[in-house]
Design an enzyme around this catalytic site. Structure first.
Site, PDB file in Angstrom:
ATOM      1  N   PRO A 238      39.808  35.067  32.323  1.00  0.00           N
ATOM      2  CA  PRO A 238      40.998  35.743  32.842  1.00  0.00           C
ATOM      3  C   PRO A 238      41.653  34.942  33.973  1.00  0.00           C
ATOM      4  O   PRO A 238      41.018  34.651  34.985  1.00  0.00           O
ATOM      5  CB  PRO A 238      40.457  37.071  33.372  1.00  0.00           C
ATOM      6  CG  PRO A 238      39.093  37.215  32.789  1.00  0.00           C
ATOM      7  CD  PRO A 238      38.591  35.847  32.558  1.00  0.00           C
ATOM      8  N   GLU A 239      42.896  34.559  33.750  1.00  0.00           N
ATOM      9  CA  GLU A 239      43.704  33.941  34.792  1.00  0.00           C
ATOM     10  C   GLU A 239      44.854  34.922  35.071  1.00  0.00           C
ATOM     11  O   GLU A 239      44.810  36.052  34.604  1.00  0.00           O
ATOM     12  CB  GLU A 239      44.223  32.581  34.327  1.00  0.00           C
ATOM     13  CG  GLU A 239      43.093  31.630  33.927  1.00  0.00           C
ATOM     14  CD  GLU A 239      43.576  30.271  33.457  1.00  0.00           C
ATOM     15  OE1 GLU A 239      44.683  29.859  33.847  1.00  0.00           O
ATOM     16  OE2 GLU A 239      42.849  29.617  32.693  1.00  0.00           O
TER      17      GLU A 239
ATOM     18  N   LYS B 234      43.955  36.286  40.872  1.00  0.00           N
ATOM     19  CA  LYS B 234      43.171  36.877  39.788  1.00  0.00           C
ATOM     20  C   LYS B 234      42.402  38.104  40.259  1.00  0.00           C
ATOM     21  O   LYS B 234      41.541  38.613  39.536  1.00  0.00           O
ATOM     22  CB  LYS B 234      42.187  35.838  39.233  1.00  0.00           C
ATOM     23  CG  LYS B 234      42.857  34.555  38.765  1.00  0.00           C
ATOM     24  CD  LYS B 234      41.862  33.434  38.577  1.00  0.00           C
ATOM     25  CE  LYS B 234      42.593  32.104  38.400  1.00  0.00           C
ATOM     26  NZ  LYS B 234      41.678  30.948  38.496  1.00  0.00           N
TER      27      LYS B 234
ATOM     28  N   HIS C  59      26.533  45.035  27.928  1.00  0.00           N
ATOM     29  CA  HIS C  59      27.195  44.318  29.021  1.00  0.00           C
ATOM     30  C   HIS C  59      27.985  45.240  29.939  1.00  0.00           C
ATOM     31  O   HIS C  59      28.705  44.793  30.810  1.00  0.00           O
ATOM     32  CB  HIS C  59      28.119  43.236  28.456  1.00  0.00           C
ATOM     33  CG  HIS C  59      27.408  42.241  27.598  1.00  0.00           C
ATOM     34  ND1 HIS C  59      26.331  41.504  28.041  1.00  0.00           N
ATOM     35  CD2 HIS C  59      27.599  41.863  26.308  1.00  0.00           C
ATOM     36  CE1 HIS C  59      25.893  40.713  27.076  1.00  0.00           C
ATOM     37  NE2 HIS C  59      26.636  40.921  26.005  1.00  0.00           N
TER      38      HIS C  59
ATOM     39  N   ARG D  70      28.436  37.679  31.715  1.00  0.00           N
ATOM     40  CA  ARG D  70      27.750  36.740  32.592  1.00  0.00           C
ATOM     41  C   ARG D  70      27.503  37.272  34.000  1.00  0.00           C
ATOM     42  O   ARG D  70      26.956  36.554  34.829  1.00  0.00           O
ATOM     43  CB  ARG D  70      28.518  35.430  32.618  1.00  0.00           C
ATOM     44  CG  ARG D  70      28.282  34.683  31.319  1.00  0.00           C
ATOM     45  CD  ARG D  70      29.263  33.594  31.114  1.00  0.00           C
ATOM     46  NE  ARG D  70      28.985  32.442  31.949  1.00  0.00           N
ATOM     47  CZ  ARG D  70      29.663  31.314  31.869  1.00  0.00           C
ATOM     48  NH1 ARG D  70      30.642  31.200  31.010  1.00  0.00           N
ATOM     49  NH2 ARG D  70      29.361  30.319  32.634  1.00  0.00           N
TER      50      ARG D  70
ATOM     51  N   ARG E 192      47.619  15.393  50.622  1.00  0.00           N
ATOM     52  CA  ARG E 192      46.469  15.357  49.709  1.00  0.00           C
ATOM     53  C   ARG E 192      46.636  14.257  48.667  1.00  0.00           C
ATOM     54  O   ARG E 192      47.726  13.985  48.210  1.00  0.00           O
ATOM     55  CB  ARG E 192      46.315  16.717  49.000  1.00  0.00           C
ATOM     56  CG  ARG E 192      45.868  17.828  49.917  1.00  0.00           C
ATOM     57  CD  ARG E 192      46.105  19.184  49.248  1.00  0.00           C
ATOM     58  NE  ARG E 192      46.035  20.260  50.215  1.00  0.00           N
ATOM     59  CZ  ARG E 192      44.926  20.970  50.458  1.00  0.00           C
ATOM     60  NH1 ARG E 192      43.839  20.720  49.791  1.00  0.00           N
ATOM     61  NH2 ARG E 192      44.934  21.915  51.355  1.00  0.00           N
TER      62      ARG E 192
ATOM     63  N   ARG F  25      36.371  20.136  35.893  1.00  0.00           N
ATOM     64  CA  ARG F  25      36.649  20.993  34.745  1.00  0.00           C
ATOM     65  C   ARG F  25      37.066  20.171  33.541  1.00  0.00           C
ATOM     66  O   ARG F  25      37.652  19.102  33.689  1.00  0.00           O
ATOM     67  CB  ARG F  25      37.783  21.983  35.088  1.00  0.00           C
ATOM     68  CG  ARG F  25      37.447  22.933  36.202  1.00  0.00           C
ATOM     69  CD  ARG F  25      36.379  23.921  35.757  1.00  0.00           C
ATOM     70  NE  ARG F  25      35.929  24.767  36.840  1.00  0.00           N
ATOM     71  CZ  ARG F  25      34.646  24.904  37.189  1.00  0.00           C
ATOM     72  NH1 ARG F  25      33.712  24.218  36.577  1.00  0.00           N
ATOM     73  NH2 ARG F  25      34.313  25.711  38.163  1.00  0.00           N
TER      74      ARG F  25
END
Length: 299
Positions: free
Chosen positions: A2-3, A58, A108, A127, A168, A278
DNA sequence: CTTCTTGTTACTGA
DNA sequence: ATCAGTAACAAGAA
């Protein structure tokens, strides 16, 4: 995973479905999911109701009707919030109903909100990374203060992104994923936005031209808006509050398409490297990378 | 069997 | 102080 679009889908659904419904009781099957005292958690929620459901990045924020309390809820990677109406007959015929709501709770399911009208809200998390936390107003403000600009807001502009980049030198993807700078973008939409902007995700921010920064801002807004419209992306786990999958998968250009032909140029194959720790996907032909910067090794 | 998956945070080191 | 990279968390999927 989920974003912003997936969390927003759940938020808008739940705001419509559960606000004002009186909570009869809360069942907690897995204690670690609740941050803080489980006993206090149950006591505050029983007899209360949700006044509104908001979101920052989120993170979901449920405002309680009684008392100075907010419920913070994070789905992390595999969290689900599924609402089951009281005594309703489950309508059949949904092609994308990939989770049988009538079969809940399942193994779950860690938290169940029982409403007085018989409705139930299930928090499932394969999870167990997600969490629920009860806070007061200052706790809510503190949580919100950790998030950066909402990428869909008018405050998120090319000048704003340039300012966030500052001095940065990390890959641009790191900036896009940093929730303290921009709130809500995750791995899928970071890669997709970079594709739409024609920028490789591993480009050092210092190498980005003004035009590319402007393209990124435009691409981020457009991919997030479209993903919200199609109710998010489902690979395995994401479900909306009805148990339905998201419908954005078919619009993905690069994410999860390593080795497949680029849909834009139809020449190059989508490459996969590791950036910002990632899995990172891009088209070597459509997404530019200045030759003066040595390329990273491909996985 | 091993490797990979990701949102977030704690830790490490420059 | 600032910034970036990585391990850890859990439970799978490949």
């Amino acid at each position: 995973m989920p974003e912003l679009p997936e969390v927003e889908t759940v938020r808008s659904d739940l705001e419509r479905k559960i606000t004002g419904h009186k909570i009869k009781s809360v069942k907690v099957n897995h204690l670690k999911i609740i941050k803080g005292s489980v006993q206090v958690f149950k006591k505050i929620l029983a007899g209360n109701s949700f006044k509104s459901v908001s979101r920052i990045g989120k993170l979901l924020i449920f405002k309680l009707a009684k008392g100075d309390y907010y419920l913070l809820l994070h789905l992390k990677m595999t969290g689900q919030l599924i609402y089951q109406k009281g005594r309703a007959v489950t309508p059949g015929g949904h092609s994308n109903l990939a989770l049988d709501v009538a079969s809940l709770p399942n193994k779950h399911t860690h938290v169940i909100f029982n409403f007085t009208d018989g409705g139930r809200l299930f928090f499932n998390d394969l999870r167990k990374f997600g969490y629920l936390k009860l806070v007061d107003e200052s706790g809510k403000l503190q949580a919100e203060s950790r998030f950066g600009v909402d990428p869909l807001s008018r405050a998120f502009t090319p000048a704003g992104l340039k300012n966030l980049i500052g001095s940065r030198r990390a890959p641009i993807k790191n900036i896009l994923l940093n929730q303290e700078l921009i709130a809500g973008i995750g791995n899928i939409y970071a890669d997709e936005a970079c594709f739409l902007a024609g920028v490789r995700p591993n480009r050092p921010t210092s190498s980005l031209k003004p035009k590319e920064i402007a393209n990124l801002v435009k691409s981020i807004k457009s991919v997030l808006k479209k993903a919200i419209k199609y109710r998010g992306t489902t690979f395995n786990n994401f479900r909306d509050s009805d148990g339905h999958t998201g419908n954005f998968l078919k619009f993905l250009n690069v994410y999860h398409r390593a080795g497949e032909l680029c849909r834009k140029c139809k020449k190059a194959k989508i490459a996969k490297i590791k950036t910002a720790g990632r899995g990172t996907h891009f088209c070597p032909h459509c997404q530019s990378y200045p030759s003066v910067i040595p390329a990273e090794a491909e996985i």
